[in-house]
Design a protein around this motif. Structure first.
Motif, mmCIF file in Angstrom:
data_model
loop_
_atom_site.group_PDB
_atom_site.id
_atom_site.type_symbol
_atom_site.label_atom_id
_atom_site.label_comp_id
_atom_site.label_asym_id
_atom_site.label_seq_id
_atom_site.Cartn_x
_atom_site.Cartn_y
_atom_site.Cartn_z
ATOM 1 N N UNK A 166 36.241 10.050 -53.449
ATOM 2 C CA UNK A 166 37.443 10.666 -54.108
ATOM 3 C C UNK A 166 38.142 11.481 -53.065
ATOM 4 N N UNK A 167 37.539 11.969 -52.299
ATOM 5 C CA UNK A 167 38.101 12.882 -51.086
ATOM 6 C C UNK A 167 38.986 12.023 -50.227
ATOM 7 N N UNK A 168 38.242 10.879 -49.784
ATOM 8 C CA UNK A 168 38.895 9.735 -48.881
ATOM 9 C C UNK A 168 40.123 9.502 -49.585
ATOM 10 N N UNK A 169 40.079 9.189 -50.988
ATOM 11 C CA UNK A 169 41.393 8.794 -51.807
ATOM 12 C C UNK A 169 42.073 10.029 -51.769
ATOM 13 N N UNK A 170 41.923 11.049 -52.012
ATOM 14 C CA UNK A 170 42.930 12.186 -52.019
ATOM 15 C C UNK A 170 43.772 12.142 -50.755
ATOM 16 N N UNK A 171 42.684 12.412 -49.528
ATOM 17 C CA UNK A 171 43.518 12.492 -48.313
ATOM 18 C C UNK A 171 44.438 11.523 -47.829
ATOM 19 N N UNK A 172 44.206 10.522 -48.374
ATOM 20 C CA UNK A 172 45.146 9.160 -48.113
ATOM 21 C C UNK A 172 46.416 9.555 -48.995
ATOM 22 N N UNK A 173 46.151 10.045 -50.224
ATOM 23 C CA UNK A 173 47.295 10.075 -51.082
ATOM 24 C C UNK A 173 48.363 11.498 -50.279
ATOM 25 N N UNK A 174 47.516 12.314 -49.715
ATOM 26 C CA UNK A 174 48.228 13.396 -49.224
ATOM 27 C C UNK A 174 48.948 12.860 -48.014
ATOM 28 N N UNK A 175 48.398 12.108 -47.383
ATOM 29 C CA UNK A 175 49.286 11.676 -45.968
ATOM 30 C C UNK A 175 50.371 10.908 -46.535
ATOM 31 N N UNK A 176 50.413 10.023 -47.592
ATOM 32 C CA UNK A 176 51.444 9.233 -48.010
ATOM 33 C C UNK A 176 52.610 10.045 -48.655
ATOM 34 N N UNK A 177 52.184 11.037 -49.653
ATOM 35 C CA UNK A 177 53.035 12.021 -50.092
ATOM 36 C C UNK A 177 53.758 13.006 -49.200
ATOM 37 N N UNK A 178 53.067 13.539 -48.204
ATOM 38 C CA UNK A 178 53.677 14.204 -47.086
ATOM 39 C C UNK A 178 54.706 13.430 -46.359
ATOM 40 N N UNK A 179 54.348 12.310 -46.209
ATOM 41 C CA UNK A 179 55.404 11.420 -45.460
ATOM 42 C C UNK A 179 56.658 11.113 -46.222
ATOM 43 N N UNK A 180 56.542 10.918 -47.566
ATOM 44 C CA UNK A 180 57.424 10.528 -48.571
ATOM 45 C C UNK A 180 58.191 11.670 -48.844
ATOM 46 N N UNK A 211 52.566 16.112 -53.922
ATOM 47 C CA UNK A 211 51.793 16.627 -52.811
ATOM 48 C C UNK A 211 50.900 17.815 -53.029
ATOM 49 N N UNK A 212 51.308 18.757 -53.826
ATOM 50 C CA UNK A 212 50.796 19.860 -54.288
ATOM 51 C C UNK A 212 49.520 19.489 -55.170
ATOM 52 N N UNK A 213 49.907 18.772 -55.877
ATOM 53 C CA UNK A 213 48.762 18.387 -57.212
ATOM 54 C C UNK A 213 47.562 17.527 -56.249
ATOM 55 N N UNK A 214 47.851 16.814 -55.351
ATOM 56 C CA UNK A 214 46.866 16.242 -54.571
ATOM 57 C C UNK A 214 46.057 17.154 -53.834
ATOM 58 N N UNK A 215 46.762 17.995 -53.435
ATOM 59 C CA UNK A 215 45.909 18.907 -52.420
ATOM 60 C C UNK A 215 45.119 19.719 -53.308
ATOM 61 N N UNK A 216 45.489 20.020 -54.581
ATOM 62 C CA UNK A 216 44.768 21.074 -55.450
ATOM 63 C C UNK A 216 43.606 20.236 -55.891
ATOM 64 N N UNK A 217 43.749 19.002 -56.375
ATOM 65 C CA UNK A 217 42.615 18.112 -56.575
ATOM 66 C C UNK A 217 41.577 17.955 -55.341
ATOM 67 N N UNK A 218 42.171 17.899 -54.037
ATOM 68 C CA UNK A 218 41.142 17.798 -52.950
ATOM 69 C C UNK A 218 40.282 19.094 -52.923
#
Ligand SMILES: [Fe+2]
Length: 168
Positions: free
Chosen positions: A105-119, A139-146
């Motif tokens: 799940x943390x691999x997935x979150x980090x990937x999402x964080x990378x994409x939303x940071x770019x977006x 992006x903030x929600x993904x960081x909180x989930x992580x």
């Protein structure tokens, strides 16, 4: 057609994000089911709710931009989810499988964080203030989930410490 401008690149990345959020709405219930620890199961279920809302928000941005919702399919997230299911199947049920689920799940979150940071950055450069605000929020929600997954992992290694943190 070749992408030749930042706006088109932004839309393509947004389409990728729509694709992986849709994949995650299917994967998260399976991850919740595979979890033993109640706190972890709840975290996956809460994140499923957030993911459904994120999917709706990203689709709304694509609709506003007049873009096709399903032009791209995110291959990287597909593999991350496949790997997470493979690991969950391989590891014996209980705390060890929970640890494997958190790692996936943390691999997935980090990937999402990378994409939303770019977006969020692209939206800012393009002067799309509403998009920037929404994407920064996700992006903030993904960081909180992580962060929550990290806290649960620490709690599993050191239950006394987790109780102390939860209490204070
Ligand atoms: Fe997400």
């Amino acid at each position: 057609m070749a992408i030749s401008g930042l706006r088109d690149l932004y839309i393509a990345e947004l389409q990728e994000a729509r694709s992986f959020e849709a994949l995650l709405t299917e994967a998260l219930p399976k991850m919740a089911k595979a979890a033993s620890e109640e706190q972890l199961r709840q975290a996956f279920e809460q994140h499923l709710e957030a993911t459904r809302e994120q999917l709706g928000s990203v689709e709304a941005l694509l609709n506003e931009a007049g873009a096709d919702l399903k032009a791209h399919e995110d291959q990287s997230m597909k593999v991350l989810i496949e790997q997470s299911q493979k690991m969950a199947d391989m590891v014996v049920e209980g705390p060890l499988r929970d640890a494997a689920l958190i790692a996936s799940a943390q691999r997935i979150e980090h990937y999402e964080i990378a994409v939303y940071g770019t977006l969020a950055t692209y939206a800012k450069i393009l002067g799309l203030d509403n998009d920037h605000q929404i994407l920064s929020g996700i992006l903030g929600e993904e960081k909180d989930a992580d962060d929550l997954l990290t806290d649960i992992a620490i709690g599993m290694v050191n239950p006394a410490g987790a109780e102390k943190e939860a209490g204070g």
